[in-house]
Design a protein around this motif. Structure first.
Motif, PDB file in Angstrom:
ATOM      1  N   GLY A   1     -14.925  87.655  83.484  1.00  0.00           N
ATOM      2  CA  GLY A   1     -16.170  87.686  83.496  1.00  0.00           C
ATOM      3  C   GLY A   1     -16.893  86.438  84.081  1.00  0.00           C
ATOM      4  O   GLY A   1     -18.131  86.535  84.262  1.00  0.00           O
ATOM      5  N   SER A   2     -16.280  85.555  84.409  1.00  0.00           N
ATOM      6  CA  SER A   2     -17.026  84.277  85.195  1.00  0.00           C
ATOM      7  C   SER A   2     -16.407  83.837  86.308  1.00  0.00           C
ATOM      8  O   SER A   2     -14.990  83.848  86.494  1.00  0.00           O
ATOM      9  N   PRO A   3     -17.183  83.272  87.280  1.00  0.00           N
ATOM     10  CA  PRO A   3     -16.197  82.891  88.515  1.00  0.00           C
ATOM     11  C   PRO A   3     -15.828  81.464  88.301  1.00  0.00           C
ATOM     12  O   PRO A   3     -16.144  80.797  87.242  1.00  0.00           O
ATOM     13  N   THR A   4     -14.696  81.279  88.952  1.00  0.00           N
ATOM     14  CA  THR A   4     -13.887  80.011  88.657  1.00  0.00           C
ATOM     15  C   THR A   4     -14.613  79.075  89.636  1.00  0.00           C
ATOM     16  O   THR A   4     -15.560  79.514  90.412  1.00  0.00           O
ATOM     17  N   LYS A   5     -14.409  77.685  89.551  1.00  0.00           N
ATOM     18  CA  LYS A   5     -14.852  76.817  90.324  1.00  0.00           C
ATOM     19  C   LYS A   5     -14.447  77.140  91.911  1.00  0.00           C
ATOM     20  O   LYS A   5     -13.520  77.279  92.311  1.00  0.00           O
ATOM     21  N   GLY A   6     -16.035  76.772  92.506  1.00  0.00           N
ATOM     22  CA  GLY A   6     -15.735  77.016  94.085  1.00  0.00           C
ATOM     23  C   GLY A   6     -16.029  78.364  94.413  1.00  0.00           C
ATOM     24  O   GLY A   6     -16.254  78.498  95.520  1.00  0.00           O
TER      25      GLY A   6
ATOM     26  N   THR B   1     -14.733  74.147  77.383  1.00  0.00           N
ATOM     27  CA  THR B   1     -13.478  74.440  78.349  1.00  0.00           C
ATOM     28  C   THR B   1     -12.776  75.538  77.764  1.00  0.00           C
ATOM     29  O   THR B   1     -12.407  76.426  78.391  1.00  0.00           O
ATOM     30  N   SER B   2     -12.695  75.693  76.390  1.00  0.00           N
ATOM     31  CA  SER B   2     -11.981  76.848  76.039  1.00  0.00           C
ATOM     32  C   SER B   2     -12.943  78.063  76.111  1.00  0.00           C
ATOM     33  O   SER B   2     -12.267  79.193  76.256  1.00  0.00           O
ATOM     34  N   ILE B   3     -14.190  78.103  75.906  1.00  0.00           N
ATOM     35  CA  ILE B   3     -14.991  79.006  76.511  1.00  0.00           C
ATOM     36  C   ILE B   3     -15.130  79.470  77.934  1.00  0.00           C
ATOM     37  O   ILE B   3     -14.708  80.795  78.171  1.00  0.00           O
ATOM     38  N   ARG B   4     -14.809  78.659  78.777  1.00  0.00           N
ATOM     39  CA  ARG B   4     -14.525  79.004  80.046  1.00  0.00           C
ATOM     40  C   ARG B   4     -13.299  79.613  80.167  1.00  0.00           C
ATOM     41  O   ARG B   4     -13.207  80.709  81.130  1.00  0.00           O
ATOM     42  N   ASP B   5     -12.191  78.988  79.730  1.00  0.00           N
ATOM     43  CA  ASP B   5     -10.921  79.833  80.053  1.00  0.00           C
ATOM     44  C   ASP B   5     -10.763  81.211  79.393  1.00  0.00           C
ATOM     45  O   ASP B   5     -10.277  81.926  79.975  1.00  0.00           O
ATOM     46  N   ASN B   6     -11.482  81.489  78.269  1.00  0.00           N
ATOM     47  CA  ASN B   6     -11.705  82.719  77.856  1.00  0.00           C
ATOM     48  C   ASN B   6     -12.327  83.731  78.723  1.00  0.00           C
ATOM     49  O   ASN B   6     -12.068  84.804  78.799  1.00  0.00           O
TER      50      ASN B   6
ATOM     51  N   PRO C   1     -17.870  83.685  72.292  1.00  0.00           N
ATOM     52  CA  PRO C   1     -18.132  82.262  72.715  1.00  0.00           C
ATOM     53  C   PRO C   1     -19.450  81.820  72.258  1.00  0.00           C
ATOM     54  O   PRO C   1     -19.732  80.657  71.841  1.00  0.00           O
ATOM     55  N   ALA C   2     -20.327  82.652  72.287  1.00  0.00           N
ATOM     56  CA  ALA C   2     -21.798  82.341  71.850  1.00  0.00           C
ATOM     57  C   ALA C   2     -21.920  81.979  70.464  1.00  0.00           C
ATOM     58  O   ALA C   2     -22.530  81.052  70.118  1.00  0.00           O
TER      59      ALA C   2
END
Length: 187
Positions: free
Chosen positions: A178-183, A167-172, A146-147
């Protein structure tokens, strides 16, 4: 006191044909069939005299056959596992069979390399190439991280294009865990 000379590393490119010990092994196998000796020996002789190997930078080629020519090409990155098998007679003759398996779903090996005296060195070489090919594939995947993609956004990109890319990077990242979801809060 002199130390024993170090053995030379195996030159894989020199392996093109099976060793003559394989011919002796085939003859002994045919003898073990008793009265079917001639019927068993003929196909084994044809296999021995037409068997060829070629190792290049990308993979292995194995070919053999007189009437029906079989040629198998296997890239190093497709190799999943390598089994070295030796029965009693093969050990006596200094031979081994390398069974190279892929993820094809078949119970039988994709390729059988037989008639090589330096089987352990060949197995180690294939493992090294197999791992190197897989690491090279991982590096190519990292190049599309993604970077790297985010840095390739042209300055003239619209907000919708940038939003779609983010959005694509977040989904990946969520798929990788590797990353927390919303909330959620980062730990």
């Amino acid at each position: 006191m002199d130390s024993p000379p170090l053995s030379e590393p195996l030159d894989i490119s020199r392996i093109r044909r099976p060793d003559v010990a394989l011919l002796r092994y085939y003859a002994l196998c045919a003898l073990a069939t008793g009265p079917a000796f001639p019927l068993t020996l003929i196909p084994l002789l044809c296999r021995y005299y037409t068997l060829r190997y070629r190792f290049d930078d990308r993979g292995i080629t194995l070919s053999w056959g007189v009437l029906f020519r079989t040629e198998t090409y296997l890239t190093y990155k497709r190799i999943q596992d390598i089994h070295l098998n030796r029965n009693l007679v093969q050990r006596w003759l200094g031979l081994a069979t390398l069974n190279v398996q892929t993820a094809s779903g078949s119970a039988s090996p994709e390729m059988k390399i037989e008639g090589v005296l330096e089987a352990e060195a060949l197995r180690d070489y294939l493992y090294a190439r197999m791992r190197g090919a897989k690491h090279a594939g991982a590096e190519a995947a990292d190049a599309q991280s993604p970077a790297a993609v985010a840095q390739s956004i042209p300055p003239s990109a619209s907000q919708d294009e940038v939003l779609q890319l983010l959005t694509s990077i977040r989904d990946n990242l969520q798929a990788l865990g590797g990353s927390p979801t919303k909330g959620e809060s980062p730990s």
